[in-house]
Design an enzyme around this catalytic site. Structure first.
Site, PDB file in Angstrom:
ATOM      1  N   TYR A 168       0.883  -1.034   0.026  1.00 50.60           N
ATOM      2  CA  TYR A 168       0.058  -0.053   0.080  1.00 50.60           C
ATOM      3  C   TYR A 168       1.036   1.234  -0.007  1.00 50.60           C
ATOM      4  O   TYR A 168       0.561   1.945  -0.794  1.00 50.60           O
ATOM      5  CB  TYR A 168      -0.949   0.005   1.264  1.00 50.60           C
ATOM      6  CG  TYR A 168      -1.567   1.220   1.545  1.00 50.60           C
ATOM      7  CD1 TYR A 168      -2.927   1.288   0.846  1.00 50.60           C
ATOM      8  CD2 TYR A 168      -1.428   2.178   2.308  1.00 50.60           C
ATOM      9  CE1 TYR A 168      -3.736   2.536   1.198  1.00 50.60           C
ATOM     10  CE2 TYR A 168      -2.226   3.337   2.717  1.00 50.60           C
ATOM     11  CZ  TYR A 168      -3.479   3.432   2.087  1.00 50.60           C
ATOM     12  OH  TYR A 168      -4.344   4.599   2.518  1.00 50.60           O
TER      13      TYR A 168
HETATM   14  P1  NDP Z   1     -13.290   3.925   2.430  1.00 47.93           P
HETATM   15  O1  NDP Z   1     -12.997   2.389   2.544  1.00 47.93           O
HETATM   16  O2  NDP Z   1     -14.342   4.459   3.849  1.00 47.93           O
HETATM   17  O3  NDP Z   1     -14.193   4.248   1.244  1.00 47.93           O
HETATM   18  C1  NDP Z   1     -13.731   3.742   0.033  1.00 47.93           C
HETATM   19  C2  NDP Z   1     -14.739   4.316  -1.168  1.00 47.93           C
HETATM   20  O4  NDP Z   1     -14.158   3.699  -2.295  1.00 47.93           O
HETATM   21  C3  NDP Z   1     -16.127   3.652  -0.966  1.00 47.93           C
HETATM   22  O5  NDP Z   1     -16.965   4.403  -1.458  1.00 47.93           O
HETATM   23  C4  NDP Z   1     -15.746   2.302  -1.627  1.00 47.93           C
HETATM   24  O6  NDP Z   1     -17.231   1.814  -2.176  1.00 47.93           O
HETATM   25  C5  NDP Z   1     -15.070   2.677  -2.902  1.00 47.93           C
HETATM   26  N1  NDP Z   1     -14.301   1.705  -3.517  1.00 47.93           N
HETATM   27  C6  NDP Z   1     -13.215   0.915  -2.804  1.00 47.93           C
HETATM   28  N2  NDP Z   1     -12.828  -0.165  -3.617  1.00 47.93           N
HETATM   29  C7  NDP Z   1     -13.440   0.329  -4.854  1.00 47.93           C
HETATM   30  C8  NDP Z   1     -13.246  -0.484  -6.164  1.00 47.93           C
HETATM   31  N3  NDP Z   1     -12.503  -1.103  -6.585  1.00 47.93           N
HETATM   32  N4  NDP Z   1     -13.949   0.249  -7.191  1.00 47.93           N
HETATM   33  C9  NDP Z   1     -14.694   1.193  -6.951  1.00 47.93           C
HETATM   34  N5  NDP Z   1     -14.913   1.994  -5.928  1.00 47.93           N
HETATM   35  C10 NDP Z   1     -14.342   1.347  -4.806  1.00 47.93           C
HETATM   36  O7  NDP Z   1     -12.047   4.610   2.285  1.00 47.93           O
HETATM   37  P2  NDP Z   1     -11.601   6.143   2.729  1.00 47.93           P
HETATM   38  O8  NDP Z   1     -12.586   7.023   2.492  1.00 47.93           O
HETATM   39  O9  NDP Z   1     -11.142   5.978   4.221  1.00 47.93           O
HETATM   40  O10 NDP Z   1     -10.192   6.229   1.736  1.00 47.93           O
HETATM   41  C11 NDP Z   1     -10.395   7.205   0.555  1.00 47.93           C
HETATM   42  C12 NDP Z   1      -8.694   7.242   0.026  1.00 47.93           C
HETATM   43  O11 NDP Z   1      -8.151   7.885   1.077  1.00 47.93           O
HETATM   44  C13 NDP Z   1      -8.289   6.117  -0.166  1.00 47.93           C
HETATM   45  O12 NDP Z   1      -7.494   6.087  -1.324  1.00 47.93           O
HETATM   46  C14 NDP Z   1      -7.264   5.879   1.045  1.00 47.93           C
HETATM   47  O13 NDP Z   1      -6.172   5.079   0.636  1.00 47.93           O
HETATM   48  C15 NDP Z   1      -6.917   7.126   1.344  1.00 47.93           C
HETATM   49  N6  NDP Z   1      -6.583   7.564   2.721  1.00 47.93           N
HETATM   50  C16 NDP Z   1      -7.442   7.221   3.657  1.00 47.93           C
HETATM   51  C17 NDP Z   1      -7.123   7.432   5.073  1.00 47.93           C
HETATM   52  C18 NDP Z   1      -7.826   7.336   6.227  1.00 47.93           C
HETATM   53  O14 NDP Z   1      -7.251   7.309   7.335  1.00 47.93           O
HETATM   54  N7  NDP Z   1      -8.972   7.115   6.156  1.00 47.93           N
HETATM   55  C19 NDP Z   1      -5.466   7.613   5.504  1.00 47.93           C
HETATM   56  C20 NDP Z   1      -4.781   7.902   4.063  1.00 47.93           C
HETATM   57  C21 NDP Z   1      -5.342   7.705   2.854  1.00 47.93           C
HETATM   58  P3  NDP Z   1     -17.206   0.339  -2.474  1.00 47.93           P
HETATM   59  O15 NDP Z   1     -16.689  -0.514  -1.249  1.00 47.93           O
HETATM   60  O16 NDP Z   1     -18.852   0.109  -2.498  1.00 47.93           O
HETATM   61  O17 NDP Z   1     -16.777  -0.151  -3.792  1.00 47.93           O
END
Ligand code: NDP
Length: 268
Positions: A168
């Site tokens: 990651y």
């Molecule tokens: P969440 O898991 O809370 O939300 C992720 C979102 O992306 C959901 O809407 C999910 O919907 C969608 N998603 C996940 N996989 C796919 C896929 N393969 N295709 C389409 N949609 C997808 O994640 P966060 O909001 O926490 O994270 C968002 C971004 O921020 C990411 O890139 C993460 O790496 C980054 N980040 C987050 C941190 C944190 O502390 N939360 C810290 C640092 C970075 P569904 O599952 O229905 O597809």
């Protein structure tokens, strides 16, 4: 140059008339980004895999009067990515001002426990999908004559932390570099490219990987602002970088982390 900062004061600080694609907008940081962009006047398309959750979010935005549409898409599928951009192209008449590559996920394992499948999954979800969507969106972004790509990275791509797996972290580090290359290569097409690297942000993803209080407390104690961040605090930076007011900012990776990455040793 298309986006030079010559508009009125109010038009420099709004996204009225602009179009945006935000991947993974049904919850977490993506959800907050959709809201922020829509509040500033953009028309937004988003996607996720879970149709019921996506529809629920779309209903909430419609009630609030925001212009947001959505479609089911798994960004790890090449075919799905092509379909997503085709949908966006037909919806926005071949033009797109803003692409936010937000989807990302972690598999929390020690290095020696990671499998070849973990490697392929994490690289595809966190790096390849964002790279390929940027390639696919390029003609639409260029056609808009004033475009922004925002990659959502992570502080794990800037410093080593074992809250995230090494794959990651490597994928996020690569995204930080892709940001710089595209910023230089596509500047002539009026496409700015920036990257936002969140620290620990309260979302379902964090709650899944940081279940123990001791872990959460360790994160908080290393954070000068002394708390976990909120998704809206990431979304506001993303929106700012897309505004005409940010027209001279490109190629940057900015951490939104309460000071986590600048914290050294604080003994007293
Ligand atoms: P969440 O898991 O809370 O939300 C992720 C979102 O992306 C959901 O809407 C999910 O919907 C969608 N998603 C996940 N996989 C796919 C896929 N393969 N295709 C389409 N949609 C997808 O994640 P966060 O909001 O926490 O994270 C968002 C971004 O921020 C990411 O890139 C993460 O790496 C980054 N980040 C987050 C941190 C944190 O502390 N939360 C810290 C640092 C970075 P569904 O599952 O229905 O597809």
């Amino acid at each position: 140059m298309g986006e030079r900062n010559s508009g009125s004061k109010s038009s420099r600080w709004c996204l009225q008339g602009m179009t945006a694609l935000v991947t993974g907008g049904s919850r977490g940081i993506g959800y907050a980004i959709v809201e922020e962009l829509a509040q500033l006047g953009a028309t937004v398309h988003t996607c996720s895999r879970n149709e019921a959750e996506l529809n629920e979010s779309l209903k909430e935005w419609s009630t609030k009067g925001y212009r947001v549409t959505g479609s089911v898409c798994d960004v790890t599928s090449r075919v799905n990515r092509e379909e997503l951009i085709a949908t966006v192209s037909s919806q926005f008449n071949g033009k797109l001002n803003i692409l936010v590559n937000n989807v990302g996920t972690n598999v929390q394992k020690q290095t020696l426990d990671l499998t070849a499948e973990d490697f392929a999954f994490l690289i595809n979800t966190n790096l390849e999908s964002a790279f390929h969507l940027s390639q696919l969106a390029y003609p639409l972004l260029k056609a808009s004559e004033a475009a922004s790509i925002i990659f959502i990275s992570a502080i794990a791509g800037v410093v080593a932390t074992n809250l995230a797996s090494v794959i990651y972290s490597a994928a996020k580090g690569a995204i930080n570099q892709v940001t710089k290359n595209l910023a230089c290569e596509w500047a002539r097409d009026n496409i700015r490219t920036n990257c936002v690297a969140p620290g620990p942000i309260r979302t379902p993803l964090l709650e899944k990987h940081c279940t123990e209080d001791t872990l959460m407390n360790a994160v908080i104690s290393k954070t000068p602002l002394g708390r976990i961040g909120e998704a809206e605090e990431v979304a506001s930076l993303v929106a700012f970088l897309c505004l005409p007011a940010a027209s001279y900012i490109t190629g940057q990776t900015i951490c939104v982390d309460g000071g986590f990455t600048v914290n050294g040793l604080n003994l007293f």
